[in-house]
Design an enzyme around this catalytic site. Structure first.
Site, PDB file in Angstrom:
ATOM      1  N   ARG A 228       0.857  -1.188   0.000  1.00  0.00           N
ATOM      2  CA  ARG A 228       0.000   0.000   0.000  1.00  0.00           C
ATOM      3  C   ARG A 228       0.894   1.238   0.000  1.00  0.00           C
ATOM      4  O   ARG A 228       1.975   1.249   0.593  1.00  0.00           O
ATOM      5  CB  ARG A 228      -0.872   0.044   1.259  1.00  0.00           C
ATOM      6  CG  ARG A 228      -2.099  -0.830   1.192  1.00  0.00           C
ATOM      7  CD  ARG A 228      -3.163  -0.282   0.230  1.00  0.00           C
ATOM      8  NE  ARG A 228      -4.348  -1.105   0.220  1.00  0.00           N
ATOM      9  CZ  ARG A 228      -4.571  -2.127  -0.618  1.00  0.00           C
ATOM     10  NH1 ARG A 228      -3.687  -2.449  -1.538  1.00  0.00           N
ATOM     11  NH2 ARG A 228      -5.709  -2.811  -0.549  1.00  0.00           N
ATOM     12  N   HIS A 276      -1.316   0.921  -9.381  1.00  0.00           N
ATOM     13  CA  HIS A 276      -2.013   0.009  -8.467  1.00  0.00           C
ATOM     14  C   HIS A 276      -2.663  -1.121  -9.284  1.00  0.00           C
ATOM     15  O   HIS A 276      -3.870  -1.371  -9.189  1.00  0.00           O
ATOM     16  CB  HIS A 276      -3.067   0.740  -7.636  1.00  0.00           C
ATOM     17  CG  HIS A 276      -3.491  -0.038  -6.411  1.00  0.00           C
ATOM     18  ND1 HIS A 276      -3.775   0.561  -5.205  1.00  0.00           N
ATOM     19  CD2 HIS A 276      -3.673  -1.363  -6.214  1.00  0.00           C
ATOM     20  CE1 HIS A 276      -4.126  -0.375  -4.319  1.00  0.00           C
ATOM     21  NE2 HIS A 276      -4.075  -1.546  -4.922  1.00  0.00           N
TER      22      HIS A 276
END
Ligand code: NDP
Ligand code: OXD
Length: 313
Positions: A228, A276
């Protein structure tokens, strides 16, 4: 029994179609039109609007459409029901593909060869053996363990770091804060597959990067983060690249997503950016898992991929 689907950044119709195909008899409704509905027993979400789930009086469980649950837990008004996340070969394989791709590209000097080709320059660089390169995997969960196994099969020396330090067959595992320094000092290529929790937020900072092995067979340490963005201090990464503490990085996740136009990471020659997309959640592959778990809960069983809310993952 009704299932509420609330997704941000994913295609709601595609997910509804896949969930419906997995159980044609299920009643699936889309948020926000159907919030506060008493018949809703399950919520299937990706980045649901804060406050939405607390409006559902008969909610029994919340399902994340990804492996991570930080997007759910950041809602301070969550009802006290089980949270479940995706654990599925399809997602795990995609992540391992990304990790192996990025490790091999850094290991085999991909950026340097692409730049040489652009200059039409016939030049080669030293080619260390995989066995002489240590890949350190931070986070030995469903994703980290599979990536570690696949990297070891390619011949890399692989070590790992986790909160518990729980043993993983075939791997040297370091645990917790006590094991971090040693883990970093052995690592040539650092792969981050940690969840974002209060304990891991901002972990990849100047101190951590300066703890990586300095004299590496590749010429300097490499960072690969697909966990993340909240784990990393991007200014510290840029500073470490500038200072030579870090040689190259592959980043799939960012403090702000989409990565802002003016971020220097976009243009940095030593940084490989993906949006992502290391392991995308595929509706057709994952919807059957979600629907099977809902059926299990309806039968009174609790699936194993339940999130520990106190730990945050
Ligand atoms: P798991 O929950 O299975 O594993 C998490 C691992 O992290 C465990 O080994 C755990 O340790 C370790 N960990 C947690 N907190 C700490 C801590 N404070 N210090 C050290 N280790 C810690 O997660 P997954 O492997 O399924 O997924 C990992 C993450 O990958 C997700 O949370 C998500 O953020 C990210 N992800 C990113 C994707 C992308 O496309 N970029 C796609 C999918 C996931 P222990 O073993 O001791 O419990
Ligand atoms: C996930 C993600 O958590 O896609 O699955 O980031």
């Amino acid at each position: 029994m009704t299932i509420l689907l609330s997704v941000t950044g994913f295609d709601p119709d595609r997910w509804r179609g896949a969930l419906q195909a997995a159980d044609p008899a299920a009643s699936i409704v889309l948020a926000p039109a159907h919030a506060a509905d008493e018949s809703i027993r399950y919520a299937v979400v990706w980045k649901q609007p804060p406050g939405l789930l607390s409006t559902l009086p008969n909610l029994r469980a919340i399902f994340s459409l990804g492996a991570g649950v930080d997007h759910i837990l950041k809602d301070g008004t969550l009802p006290d029901v089980p949270i479940l996340r995706i654990v599925a070969d399809d997602l795990t394989n995609r992540m391992s593909e990304y990790v192996v791709w990025r490790v091999l590209d850094h290991f085999r000097k991909g950026a340097a060869y692409r730049q040489a080709q652009a200059r039409r320059e016939w030049v080669d660089w030293p080619q260390p053996a995989a066995r002489d390169v240590t890949v350190g995997v931070m986070g030995l969960g469903e994703l980290g363990r599979d990536a570690a196994r696949k990297l070891a099969a390619l011949g890399f020396a692989v070590t790992g770091w986790s909160r518990s330090g729980r043993p993983v067959e075939g791997l040297t595992v370091h645990g917790g804060e006590a094991g971090l320094k040693r883990f970093l000092a052995e690592t040539d290529i650092l792969v981050v597959l940690l969840p974002l929790t209060p304990e891991t937020a901002g972990l990849i900072d100047e101190t951590l990067l300066s703890g990586l092995k300095r004299r590496t067979p590749l010429g300097g340490p490499v960072l690969i983060n697909a966990g993340r963005g909240g784990l990393q201090d991007e200014a510290a990464i840029l500073g470490a690249l500038e200072a030579g503490t870090l040689m190259e990085a592959s980043l799939d996740v960012f403090q702000r997503e989409p990565l802002p136009d003016d971020s220097p990471l976009w243009r940095h020659p030593a940084v490989f950016v993906t949006p992502h997309a290391a392991a995308l959640s595929d509706p057709d592959a994952l919807a059957p898992t979600v629907m099977a778990q809902i059926a299990a809960i309806e039968r009174g069983e609790m699936p194993s991929n339940r999130v520990d809310r106190a730990a945050g993952y």
